[in-house]
Design an enzyme around this catalytic site. Structure first.
Site, PDB file in Angstrom:
ATOM      1  N   GLY A  12       3.147  51.765  74.039  1.00  0.00           N
ATOM      2  CA  GLY A  12       1.839  51.695  73.401  1.00  0.00           C
ATOM      3  C   GLY A  12       1.803  50.867  72.137  1.00  0.00           C
ATOM      4  O   GLY A  12       1.166  51.252  71.154  1.00  0.00           O
ATOM      5  N   SER A  13       2.445  49.686  72.143  1.00  0.00           N
ATOM      6  CA  SER A  13       2.451  48.882  70.916  1.00  0.00           C
ATOM      7  C   SER A  13       1.053  48.401  70.555  1.00  0.00           C
ATOM      8  O   SER A  13       0.705  48.315  69.365  1.00  0.00           O
ATOM      9  CB  SER A  13       3.411  47.698  71.050  1.00  0.00           C
ATOM     10  OG  SER A  13       2.927  46.721  71.945  1.00  0.00           O
ATOM     11  N   ARG A  88      -2.335  50.876  85.581  1.00  0.00           N
ATOM     12  CA  ARG A  88      -2.939  51.418  86.789  1.00  0.00           C
ATOM     13  C   ARG A  88      -4.129  50.555  87.189  1.00  0.00           C
ATOM     14  O   ARG A  88      -4.921  50.138  86.328  1.00  0.00           O
ATOM     15  CB  ARG A  88      -3.449  52.849  86.552  1.00  0.00           C
ATOM     16  CG  ARG A  88      -2.380  53.865  86.251  1.00  0.00           C
ATOM     17  CD  ARG A  88      -1.627  54.265  87.487  1.00  0.00           C
ATOM     18  NE  ARG A  88      -2.483  54.900  88.473  1.00  0.00           N
ATOM     19  CZ  ARG A  88      -2.125  55.118  89.740  1.00  0.00           C
ATOM     20  NH1 ARG A  88      -0.938  54.741  90.166  1.00  0.00           N
ATOM     21  NH2 ARG A  88      -2.954  55.707  90.574  1.00  0.00           N
ATOM     22  N   ILE A  89      -4.262  50.268  88.477  1.00  0.00           N
ATOM     23  CA  ILE A  89      -5.473  49.628  88.982  1.00  0.00           C
ATOM     24  C   ILE A  89      -6.544  50.707  89.100  1.00  0.00           C
ATOM     25  O   ILE A  89      -6.323  51.755  89.715  1.00  0.00           O
ATOM     26  CB  ILE A  89      -5.217  48.964  90.348  1.00  0.00           C
ATOM     27  CG1 ILE A  89      -4.227  47.798  90.173  1.00  0.00           C
ATOM     28  CG2 ILE A  89      -6.520  48.460  90.949  1.00  0.00           C
ATOM     29  CD1 ILE A  89      -3.825  47.144  91.478  1.00  0.00           C
ATOM     30  N   HIS A 106      -5.006  41.698  78.458  1.00  0.00           N
ATOM     31  CA  HIS A 106      -4.164  41.152  79.528  1.00  0.00           C
ATOM     32  C   HIS A 106      -3.311  40.019  78.962  1.00  0.00           C
ATOM     33  O   HIS A 106      -3.824  39.179  78.219  1.00  0.00           O
ATOM     34  CB  HIS A 106      -5.049  40.635  80.671  1.00  0.00           C
ATOM     35  CG  HIS A 106      -4.258  40.120  81.831  1.00  0.00           C
ATOM     36  ND1 HIS A 106      -3.621  40.951  82.716  1.00  0.00           N
ATOM     37  CD2 HIS A 106      -3.980  38.851  82.231  1.00  0.00           C
ATOM     38  CE1 HIS A 106      -2.986  40.219  83.627  1.00  0.00           C
ATOM     39  NE2 HIS A 106      -3.195  38.944  83.351  1.00  0.00           N
ATOM     40  N   GLU A 140     -13.325  44.399  89.525  1.00  0.00           N
ATOM     41  CA  GLU A 140     -12.508  43.267  89.957  1.00  0.00           C
ATOM     42  C   GLU A 140     -11.375  43.070  88.961  1.00  0.00           C
ATOM     43  O   GLU A 140     -11.611  42.859  87.773  1.00  0.00           O
ATOM     44  CB  GLU A 140     -13.348  42.000  90.066  1.00  0.00           C
ATOM     45  CG  GLU A 140     -12.606  40.846  90.708  1.00  0.00           C
ATOM     46  CD  GLU A 140     -13.490  39.653  90.994  1.00  0.00           C
ATOM     47  OE1 GLU A 140     -12.940  38.606  91.389  1.00  0.00           O
ATOM     48  OE2 GLU A 140     -14.713  39.769  90.820  1.00  0.00           O
ATOM     49  N   GLU A 171      -1.418  39.444  70.786  1.00  0.00           N
ATOM     50  CA  GLU A 171      -2.216  40.586  71.232  1.00  0.00           C
ATOM     51  C   GLU A 171      -2.512  41.522  70.068  1.00  0.00           C
ATOM     52  O   GLU A 171      -3.627  42.029  69.915  1.00  0.00           O
ATOM     53  CB  GLU A 171      -1.474  41.347  72.335  1.00  0.00           C
ATOM     54  CG  GLU A 171      -1.313  40.593  73.642  1.00  0.00           C
ATOM     55  CD  GLU A 171      -0.520  41.398  74.658  1.00  0.00           C
ATOM     56  OE1 GLU A 171      -0.614  42.640  74.643  1.00  0.00           O
ATOM     57  OE2 GLU A 171       0.206  40.782  75.465  1.00  0.00           O
TER      58      GLU A 171
END
Length: 208
Positions: A12-13, A88-89, A106, A140, A171
């Protein structure tokens, strides 16, 4: 004050970067995970943040897990749900439930390299620029409206790990700012575009 629930799967950075940013008018209501052993849960608990884990392996299918996770999330009355390395998708139903208040980060410059192994794929394709994207999550995969992006150079000596470390540093910079912009009400979705009132002015012209 906006309630934020953060979902993680590991250390969880990015979650830590969000917590440490102390975003004005934002409250980290909870950190949840699909992995009971996620190191980020202990880090959050040590700072007095509510935590919980639901092991996805304990559920018969993806839809059942997503419903149970949504129940956990909704107990904290979230204004925003943040996917900070949540591996998780998500089902379309889950995404619709949190439509326009579900944000993901992402590790690529979307729409390039959706899915996994982004850094190695960028190297394999000979990219000279890599980066990361904060976007609204939709049904999507990795295709929702883009909030912010940051680019980093790909160096000749890079492997997937060194490139990943450089992207992760980016990020940690853009994710808290994107969440802060959401909390402040600066973001507006127009079709596939996100208009950010904080960035209405054009940048200075480039000079040869």
């Amino acid at each position: 004050m906006k309630n934020i629930v953060i979902l993680i799967s590991g250390r969880g950075s990015n979650m830590q970067a969000l917590v440490e940013a102390n975003i004005p008018d934002a409250r980290i209501a909870a950190v949840l995970s699909n992995n009971p052993q996620a190191a980020g849960l202990a880090w959050a608990a040590e700072r007095g943040i509510a935590t919980a884990a639901l092991n996805h392996r304990d559920f018969p299918d993806r839809a059942a897990f997503d419903r149970a996770m949504a129940d956990k999330i909704d107990a904290h009355a979230p204004d925003l749900v943040v996917l900070a390395g949540f591996m998780r998708i998500l089902t379309p139903e889950f995404c619709r439930h949190y439509e326009n208040r579900l944000i993901n980060i992402h590790p690529s410059l979307l729409p390039a390299f959706t899915g996994l192994h982004t850094h190695q794929r960028a190297l394999d394709e000979g990219c000279r620029i890599a980066g990361c994207t904060v976007h609204f999550a939709t049904a999507e995969l990795d295709n929702g409206p883009i909030i912010a992006q940051a680019a980093v150079p790909v160096l000749d000596g890079d492997d997937a790990d060194t490139l990943a470390a450089r992207v992760l540093a980016a990020e940690h910079q853009i994710f808290p700012q994107a969440v802060a912009d959401f909390v402040s009400g600066s973001l507006k979705i127009v079709g596939k575009r996100v208009i950010n009132a904080r960035r209405r002015q054009a940048p200075p012209a480039l000079h040869a």
